[in-house]
Design a protein around this motif. Structure first.
Motif, PDB file in Angstrom:
ATOM      1  N   UNK A 413      57.723  75.908  30.538  1.00  0.00           N
ATOM      2  CA  UNK A 413      58.654  74.796  30.378  1.00  0.00           C
ATOM      3  C   UNK A 413      58.170  73.571  31.141  1.00  0.00           C
ATOM      4  N   UNK A 414      57.761  73.810  32.366  1.00  0.00           N
ATOM      5  CA  UNK A 414      57.354  72.694  33.228  1.00  0.00           C
ATOM      6  C   UNK A 414      56.160  71.941  32.636  1.00  0.00           C
ATOM      7  N   UNK A 415      55.132  72.683  32.266  1.00  0.00           N
ATOM      8  CA  UNK A 415      53.903  72.045  31.784  1.00  0.00           C
ATOM      9  C   UNK A 415      54.147  71.283  30.485  1.00  0.00           C
ATOM     10  N   UNK A 416      54.873  71.888  29.554  1.00  0.00           N
ATOM     11  CA  UNK A 416      55.085  71.229  28.264  1.00  0.00           C
ATOM     12  C   UNK A 416      55.964  69.994  28.407  1.00  0.00           C
ATOM     13  N   UNK A 417      57.031  70.081  29.193  1.00  0.00           N
ATOM     14  CA  UNK A 417      57.860  68.892  29.414  1.00  0.00           C
ATOM     15  C   UNK A 417      57.114  67.836  30.220  1.00  0.00           C
ATOM     16  N   UNK A 418      56.274  68.282  31.116  1.00  0.00           N
ATOM     17  CA  UNK A 418      55.447  67.373  31.911  1.00  0.00           C
ATOM     18  C   UNK A 418      54.540  66.559  30.991  1.00  0.00           C
ATOM     19  N   UNK A 419      53.865  67.268  30.078  1.00  0.00           N
ATOM     20  CA  UNK A 419      52.960  66.563  29.166  1.00  0.00           C
ATOM     21  C   UNK A 419      53.734  65.632  28.237  1.00  0.00           C
ATOM     22  N   UNK A 420      54.892  66.079  27.787  1.00  0.00           N
ATOM     23  CA  UNK A 420      55.682  65.219  26.901  1.00  0.00           C
ATOM     24  C   UNK A 420      56.063  63.916  27.615  1.00  0.00           C
ATOM     25  N   UNK A 421      56.406  64.026  28.885  1.00  0.00           N
ATOM     26  CA  UNK A 421      56.736  62.831  29.654  1.00  0.00           C
ATOM     27  C   UNK A 421      55.510  61.949  29.852  1.00  0.00           C
ATOM     28  N   UNK A 422      54.364  62.563  30.089  1.00  0.00           N
ATOM     29  CA  UNK A 422      53.145  61.783  30.322  1.00  0.00           C
ATOM     30  C   UNK A 422      52.709  60.989  29.093  1.00  0.00           C
ATOM     31  N   UNK A 423      53.196  61.365  27.910  1.00  0.00           N
ATOM     32  CA  UNK A 423      52.809  60.591  26.718  1.00  0.00           C
ATOM     33  C   UNK A 423      53.285  59.145  26.818  1.00  0.00           C
ATOM     34  N   UNK A 424      54.342  58.900  27.600  1.00  0.00           N
ATOM     35  CA  UNK A 424      54.807  57.524  27.792  1.00  0.00           C
ATOM     36  C   UNK A 424      53.774  56.668  28.514  1.00  0.00           C
ATOM     37  N   UNK A 425      52.835  57.318  29.169  1.00  0.00           N
ATOM     38  CA  UNK A 425      51.830  56.612  29.968  1.00  0.00           C
ATOM     39  C   UNK A 425      50.449  56.708  29.306  1.00  0.00           C
ATOM     40  N   UNK A 426      50.450  56.855  27.965  1.00  0.00           N
ATOM     41  CA  UNK A 426      49.201  57.100  27.256  1.00  0.00           C
ATOM     42  C   UNK A 426      48.129  56.063  27.521  1.00  0.00           C
ATOM     43  N   UNK A 427      48.454  54.791  27.399  1.00  0.00           N
ATOM     44  CA  UNK A 427      47.442  53.751  27.594  1.00  0.00           C
ATOM     45  C   UNK A 427      46.904  53.761  29.020  1.00  0.00           C
ATOM     46  N   UNK A 428      47.801  53.954  29.970  1.00  0.00           N
ATOM     47  CA  UNK A 428      47.367  53.971  31.369  1.00  0.00           C
ATOM     48  C   UNK A 428      46.477  55.164  31.647  1.00  0.00           C
ATOM     49  N   UNK A 429      46.866  56.347  31.168  1.00  0.00           N
ATOM     50  CA  UNK A 429      46.053  57.540  31.395  1.00  0.00           C
ATOM     51  C   UNK A 429      44.696  57.430  30.709  1.00  0.00           C
ATOM     52  N   UNK A 430      44.686  56.888  29.482  1.00  0.00           N
ATOM     53  CA  UNK A 430      43.393  56.697  28.807  1.00  0.00           C
ATOM     54  C   UNK A 430      42.497  55.762  29.609  1.00  0.00           C
ATOM     55  N   UNK A 431      43.088  54.727  30.179  1.00  0.00           N
ATOM     56  CA  UNK A 431      42.315  53.774  30.979  1.00  0.00           C
ATOM     57  C   UNK A 431      41.762  54.434  32.237  1.00  0.00           C
ATOM     58  N   UNK A 432      42.586  55.208  32.912  1.00  0.00           N
ATOM     59  CA  UNK A 432      42.179  55.795  34.187  1.00  0.00           C
ATOM     60  C   UNK A 432      41.247  56.984  34.009  1.00  0.00           C
ATOM     61  N   UNK A 433      41.430  57.735  32.925  1.00  0.00           N
ATOM     62  CA  UNK A 433      40.629  58.950  32.735  1.00  0.00           C
ATOM     63  C   UNK A 433      39.336  58.698  31.975  1.00  0.00           C
ATOM     64  N   UNK A 434      39.162  57.496  31.425  1.00  0.00           N
ATOM     65  CA  UNK A 434      37.972  57.243  30.607  1.00  0.00           C
ATOM     66  C   UNK A 434      36.700  57.227  31.435  1.00  0.00           C
ATOM     67  N   UNK A 435      36.821  56.984  32.746  1.00  0.00           N
ATOM     68  CA  UNK A 435      35.643  56.942  33.603  1.00  0.00           C
ATOM     69  C   UNK A 435      35.169  58.330  34.006  1.00  0.00           C
ATOM     70  N   UNK A 436      35.937  59.362  33.629  1.00  0.00           N
ATOM     71  CA  UNK A 436      35.549  60.725  33.987  1.00  0.00           C
ATOM     72  C   UNK A 436      34.429  61.190  33.066  1.00  0.00           C
ATOM     73  N   UNK A 437      33.893  62.341  33.370  1.00  0.00           N
ATOM     74  CA  UNK A 437      32.792  62.907  32.589  1.00  0.00           C
ATOM     75  C   UNK A 437      33.165  62.948  31.115  1.00  0.00           C
ATOM     76  N   UNK A 438      32.357  62.330  30.271  1.00  0.00           N
ATOM     77  CA  UNK A 438      32.654  62.248  28.844  1.00  0.00           C
ATOM     78  C   UNK A 438      32.691  63.628  28.196  1.00  0.00           C
ATOM     79  N   UNK A 439      31.969  64.593  28.791  1.00  0.00           N
ATOM     80  CA  UNK A 439      31.898  65.910  28.169  1.00  0.00           C
ATOM     81  C   UNK A 439      33.067  66.796  28.487  1.00  0.00           C
ATOM     82  N   UNK A 440      33.731  66.597  29.598  1.00  0.00           N
ATOM     83  CA  UNK A 440      34.787  67.503  30.031  1.00  0.00           C
ATOM     84  C   UNK A 440      35.959  66.728  30.579  1.00  0.00           C
ATOM     85  N   UNK A 441      37.148  67.304  30.466  1.00  0.00           N
ATOM     86  CA  UNK A 441      38.297  66.696  31.140  1.00  0.00           C
ATOM     87  C   UNK A 441      38.173  66.872  32.628  1.00  0.00           C
TER      88      UNK A 441
END
Length: 657
Positions: A413-441
């Protein structure tokens, strides 16, 4: 006292002025009409020329005046200045005429001092003592003007506008989020509600000081600067306005907290303070700081860079107080429950950063602007670190006690609701996570990386998956791997399959929502629909294979013939009923929370078991007496609908015995 000037620079300046004057004269000769801007410039030039002529006239008068005449003039000025010192009332509270007369007197004292200084008097000159006395009078007047300036700023200060104070403290609604495992479904969703402030309510200038006194404050400031008492004026202003902004933050319930204070704070209290900070940050920057700068510009309108300098000095402490809290949050610890709030802080600071850059520009404001940019970077780093911590928490969540009845695990429950909430921050997360290794999360669990099939629908137009989509798929894979481990806590293989069916079905249903569907894609949903259906079939095989085998023909014939052994038939029925009763008792306590999934499995099981039972009883109706039929097919069908309700039950024999 000023030093006398050498002759040569004056000659050079004079020549420059003559050249400029001739150029202006030629330009005017070719002009028929003047623009508004040109009229203003020429009007300002006329004012300056008039002032210069007055000063020159005063100087000529001073040079011809005798000592007695100068002394009489100074005494008159002194009497006027000291006359107000004996009065308990404030000058600007009396009347506009009194205020103007006082300013004229001060200006007269200032001009007298400048004229005397221009004579380059020696200490032996009788007029030197008058110069010293004039400076004393001017200093007394400056102290009085500073007092008047302070008084007007304080007495005419406007309170923090209540129409902007609509934030309701959420402490009474806060949830204990100290543990990753401390939630039920509803509490998770409530605790992850995103805060927002409408832009329309933020952008406005309010009067921090009553507008009717601004011209008076400007006149005093101009006079103090003109008399070289600029430091006293700016210090009085910045101190008072700094205190006013400090009180405003207190009114907004923003406390001064050290990094250590923040680190020691309980999460419920800290969560409330973060939500308030997010709300205050926008309003404080776009209303209060913008209004503070406007006030400085109005009062010091004619004093150039002083306008920005005074604003920066007055407001620096308050904006840094807000930034210090954000910095404290960025330092850690990077607990998963803080990620949404840190994202809120990151987004609001990123949102107001252009406003801050516009307020704090140039050399005077660069330190504040740079600090804002640095804090934003640190918040972004904190988001990335918390994402890592979140995935580690999913993967390493301990498997100690199984969930009662094989229901949905709180982690799911926690993980799925957590991810659903994080979708509101999609642009921000894409911006912040894009500098990570392109091959892996951002993952320390290489075995839980999403498959190619899972990635198909989480891609952009060029076929590349978004950083957030890649990370979410990794979260889900880590969760599934952990659930597989948790299923092994159940000794009953059937219950293992019910547990996995429940949890994978829950994941698939959550992803079907609009927010997560676009990220995971339909292929992921179809794959996980097949997964939970496979677990449902595995449950049926594990639970009902043996009881169905009791309803088969093999093994109930008499040895050496094809005739039915009634004793074997009776034993088969007795074993069937005992096994059914045991399954009923155990599996009625098991839980399938989703009503549709529960009904589907009940019906599917009923179709297999009841059909086999009807066929067996019907085929051997001549060999089975009524007293051997413990339960009718209809009774058993009804009993099967009691399974997975989460409450253990015992069978009551039907009316047919």
């Amino acid at each position: 006292m000023g030093d006398c000037k050498a002759g040569n620079p004056e000659v050079e300046v004079g020549e420059d002025l003559i050249v400029a004057a001739k150029s202006i004269a030629r330009a005017l000769g070719s002009k028929k009409n003047l623009t508004n801007g040109e009229r203003k410039i020429l009007a300002d030039l006329g004012t300056k020329l008039s002032s210069l002529m007055t000063n020159r006239s005063t100087l000529n008068e001073i040079q011809v005046e005798d000592f007695g005449d100068i002394e009489v003039r100074l005494t008159s000025i002194q009497d006027k200045v000291l006359g107000w010192e004996a009065d308990q009332t404030m000058i600007w509270d009396s009347s506009a005429n009194e205020a103007n007369e006082y300013l004229n007197t001060v200006e007269e004292a200032h001009q007298l001092i400048e004229s005397l200084e221009s004579l380059c008097l020696s200490k032996d000159d009788e007029k030197y003592e008058l110069l010293h006395k004039a400076n004393d009078v001017l200093q007394t007047a400056m102290i009085r003007l500073e007092d008047e300036f302070r008084y007007m700023l304080v007495q005419n200060r406007q309170p923090c506008a209540p129409e902007h104070m609509s934030f309701r403290s959420c402490e009474e609604d806060a949830v204990d989020e100290n543990s990753l495992m401390s939630f039920g479904d509803d509490s998770i969703e409530d605790s992850f509600q995103r805060d927002s402030v409408s832009r329309a309510s933020e952008d406005s200038i309010i009067d921090l000081v009553r507008p009717e006194v601004i011209p008076d404050l400007r006149s005093i400031a101009n006079m103090m600067f003109n008399c070289n008492y600029d430091q006293e004026c700016t210090q009085a202003y910045t101190n008072l306005r700094r205190d006013a902004l400090d009180e405003c933050l207190s009114y907004l319930e923003i406390q001064k907290l050290s990094i250590e204070d923040v680190r020691k704070m309980e999460w419920v209290s800290l969560n409330s303070k973060i939500r308030r900070w997010v709300w205050v940050m926008k309003i404080f920057v776009r209303i209060y700081l913008a209004s503070e700068k406007w006030l400085s510009e109005q009062i010091f309108e004619e004093l150039g860079p002083v306008r920005l300098d005074c604003f920066v000095e007055a407001s620096k402490a308050s904006i840094l107080q807000l930034l210090n809290f954000a910095e404290a949050m960025s330092i850690g610890p990077h607990q998963p429950e803080k990620l949404v709030r840190i994202l809120d802080m990151y987004e609001v600071l990123a949102d107001v950063l252009p406003d801050i850059d516009a307020l704090y520009f140039g050399e005077a404001g660069s330190s504040v602007s740079m600090e804002c940019h640095d804090v934003l970077l640190r918040l972004g780093d904190s988001v990335k670190a918390t994402v890592i911590e979140f995935e580690n928490a999913i993967a390493s969540n301990p498997s100690t006690n199984p969930v009662s009845g094989g229901g949905i695990h709180p982690l799911t429950r926690y993980v799925m609701n957590y991810m659903r909430t994080l979708t509101d921050y999609g642009q921000t997360l894409d911006l912040l996570l894009k500098d990570c290794d392109e091959g892996d999360p951002i993952s320390l669990s290489p075995d839980t990386s999403p498959t190619k099939e899972e990635e198909n629908k989480s891609t952009d137009s060029s076929g590349r998956k978004s950083p957030m989509a890649h990370q979410f798929l990794s979260f889900a894979s880590s969760l599934e791997a952990n659930l597989d481990e948790k299923s092994k806590l159940y000794k009953d293989a059937s219950l293992q399959h019910v547990f996995l069916m429940n949890n994978i079905h829950y994941m698939a249903q959550k992803v079907k929502g609009a927010e997560l569907r676009l990220i995971f894609g339909d292929d992921w949903i179809r794959k996980h629909n097949r997964k939970f259906q496979q677990h449902a079939m595995s449950y049926q095989r594990a639970s009902w294979s043996y009881i169905l085998s009791l309803l088969k023909e093999e093994g109930i014939q008499n040895p050496g013939s094809n005739s039915i052994s009634k004793s074997l038939l009776k034993e088969r029925l007795r074993s069937f009923y005992l096994t059914f009763e045991e399954i009923y008792k155990v599996q009625s306590a098991w839980l399938i929370p989703d009503p549709q999934l529960r009904e589907d499995l009940q019906i599917s099981t009923s179709l297999n078991v009841i059909q086999a039972y009807r066929t067996f009883v019907g085929r051997h109706s001549n060999d089975i007496s009524d007293k051997l039929i413990k339960y009718s097919a209809d009774d058993m069908e009804n009993y099967l609908m009691d399974l997975f309700e989460g409450s253990s039950k015992l069978l009551q024999n039907s009316s047919r015995r």
